[in-house]
Scaffold this active site. Structure first.
Site, short mmCIF file in Angstrom:
data_model
loop_
_atom_site.label_atom_id
_atom_site.label_comp_id
_atom_site.label_asym_id
_atom_site.label_seq_id
_atom_site.Cartn_x
_atom_site.Cartn_y
_atom_site.Cartn_z
N ALA A 170 0.85 -1.20 0.00
CA ALA A 170 0.00 0.00 0.00
C ALA A 170 0.88 1.24 0.00
O ALA A 170 2.11 1.14 -0.06
CB ALA A 170 -0.90 -0.02 1.23
N ASN A 171 0.29 2.42 0.04
CA ASN A 171 1.07 3.65 0.21
C ASN A 171 0.33 4.58 1.16
O ASN A 171 -0.77 4.26 1.62
CB ASN A 171 1.39 4.30 -1.14
CG ASN A 171 0.14 4.72 -1.87
OD1 ASN A 171 -0.60 5.57 -1.39
ND2 ASN A 171 -0.11 4.12 -3.03
N ARG A 172 0.93 5.72 1.44
CA ARG A 172 0.42 6.58 2.52
C ARG A 172 -0.69 7.54 2.08
O ARG A 172 -1.12 8.37 2.86
CB ARG A 172 1.56 7.40 3.12
CG ARG A 172 2.61 6.57 3.81
CD ARG A 172 3.63 7.48 4.48
NE ARG A 172 4.84 6.77 4.82
CZ ARG A 172 4.97 6.00 5.89
NH1 ARG A 172 3.97 5.84 6.72
NH2 ARG A 172 6.12 5.39 6.12
N SER A 173 -1.14 7.44 0.85
CA SER A 173 -2.17 8.39 0.40
C SER A 173 -3.47 8.21 1.21
O SER A 173 -3.95 7.09 1.37
CB SER A 173 -2.46 8.17 -1.09
OG SER A 173 -3.61 8.89 -1.45
#
Ligand code: CTP
Length: 397
Positions: free
Chosen positions: A206-209
């Site tokens: 995943a990513n931090r968005s």
């Protein structure tokens, strides 16, 4: 935002009356002419002086013997662009629903044809009482805008639903109603959030968005009259009037965006799409006893680049650039490589900017215009600047 707008601010007798002062200041800062009315109940909670000093004219309370006009009840309501009641007590809500015009504020509410925004504030037991629920439902059916209440600390140490909505949210609701509707007739699809690429049945890359900037663009678009579709990987509250398509992976987002791009005038790729995903993730859960896995990655499709390659004539394509260095140069390359009309570049390594924050600072780059810097502001204000630019580009076409 509210220049030239005449807003009647009605304040009723609740402990949250003091917050009306903040609402008033924000309305005046936004350019509105604020006409304050206080009920007798409100005067138990605060004096007139503060509100009179901050509003555009002195507080009015009297239906009879009003020093400014013999018929204040009709004159104030007729001249208003909007009437806002914050806070609104259960009594005011009941009186308004019944048409019981006993004081200057209820008279004004009944004598107006302007949009009305009611912001209830009361204890949870009162807010949930069937009579209040019924009154609110009726007002909503009549087209009254109800903002809040929020959940939180109430007078006397209680916690629950009934707290006055945030002054910022109240003013933003007013701006939505009175602000420009320069996106009417325009369809917009916005992607938001980070994609999640499965490693196995339970794990993801995943990513931090957080999706907040994309949601703010969707909310601003719909407030200005656009028909908005939001393709999202996150579960933030969907802005009213927005059509939501929930996705998770880059592949799902690509399918949704390709489908939507066919019949939307404006495409905004605010999502943080994973650039790589695991090849052939197993259907089950990888077990620890099998040792440290070797995860082989493959590139995901560049959704935006493909949308750029297949862009319809007249369609407007907006991308985002998340950078940690050489912001303008990197963003300018993406602008050209992906055939964009606008790119919103942010330095995601800077304090209070980009991923997960409520604020952002961006540079807007276009192929044929000087870059525009938007200094640190809340994401809704950044969204406003993005939609302003979209309107400017469309007007020029
Ligand atoms: N984007 C996309 N599909 C991808 C990757 C990115 O549609 N697989 C879009 C993003 O939504 C954004 C724009 O392309 O609007 C730029 O994304 P960004 O992550 O800043 O750049 P990349 O093109 O991925 O390049 P890099 O990661 O090397 O900076």
């Amino acid at each position: 935002m509210l220049e030239g707008k005449r807003i009647v601010l009605g304040v009723t007798g609740g402990i949250a009356a003091y917050k009306a002062v903040d609402v008033c200041r924000r309305l005046v800062d936004a350019g509105a002419h604020v006409v304050p009315i206080m009920t007798a109940g409100a005067e138990h909670f605060m004096g007139r002086t503060t509100l009179s000093a901050l509003a555009s004219e002195p507080v009015q309370t009297e239906l009879w013997d009003n020093p400014t006009t013999p018929i204040p009840h009709t004159q104030i309501g007729q001249g208003a662009d909007l009437i806002l009641v914050a806070p609104a007590t259960a009594r005011l809500i009941a009186a308004y629903r019944m048409g019981l015009s006993t004081d200057l504020l209820t008279n004004t509410l009944i004598a107006t044809r302007a949009p009305v925004v009611v912001c209830p504030a009361m204890h949870t037991e009162m807010w949930e009482h069937p009579s209040v629920v019924d009154n609110i439902d009726t007002l909503r059916e009549r087209g009254v805008h109800i903002v809040g209440p929020a959940v939180g600390h109430l007078a006397g140490g209680d916690v629950g639903a009934g707290r006055l909505a945030d002054p910022e949210a109240i003013v933003s609701a007013v701006v939505d109603i009175l602000g420009p509707h320069d996106m009417a007739g325009v369809s917009v699809v916005v992607s938001a959030g980070g994609t999640r690429e499965p490693i196995d049945a339970v794990r993801v890359i995943a990513n931090r968005s957080s999706g907040k900037q994309g949601y703010a663009v969707a909310a601003e678009g719909v407030a200005r009259g656009a028909a908005v579709t939001l393709v999202s990987t996150v579960s933030l509250p969907t802005p009213a009037g927005v059509q939501l398509v929930q996705v998770e992976t880059a592949a799902e987002m690509q399918a949704a965006m390709n489908q939507a791009a066919g019949d939307h005038d404006v495409v905004v790729m605010a999502a943080a799409v994973a650039d790589f995903r695991p090849v052939d993730p197993p259907a089950g859960k990888m077990k620890k006893r099998d040792g440290v896995p070797e995860i082989v990655l493959e590139p995901t499709p560049d959704i935006l680049a493909q949308l750029g390659a297949t862009k319809r004539s007249g369609q407007l394509l907006v991308g985002f650039a998340a950078e940690t260095a050489d912001l303008r140069a990197n963003a300018a390359k993406k602008l050209t490589a992906k055939s964009l009309d606008l790119i919103v570049a942010n330095d995601v390594s800077a304090a209070s900017v980009g991923f997960a924050h409520d604020t952002n600072a961006v540079t807007l780059l276009r192929p044929d215009a000087e870059p525009v810097e938007i200094d640190l502001a809340n994401k809704r204000d950044v969204a406003r600047a993005i939609i302003d630019t979209i309107v400017a580009i469309r007007t020029r076409h």
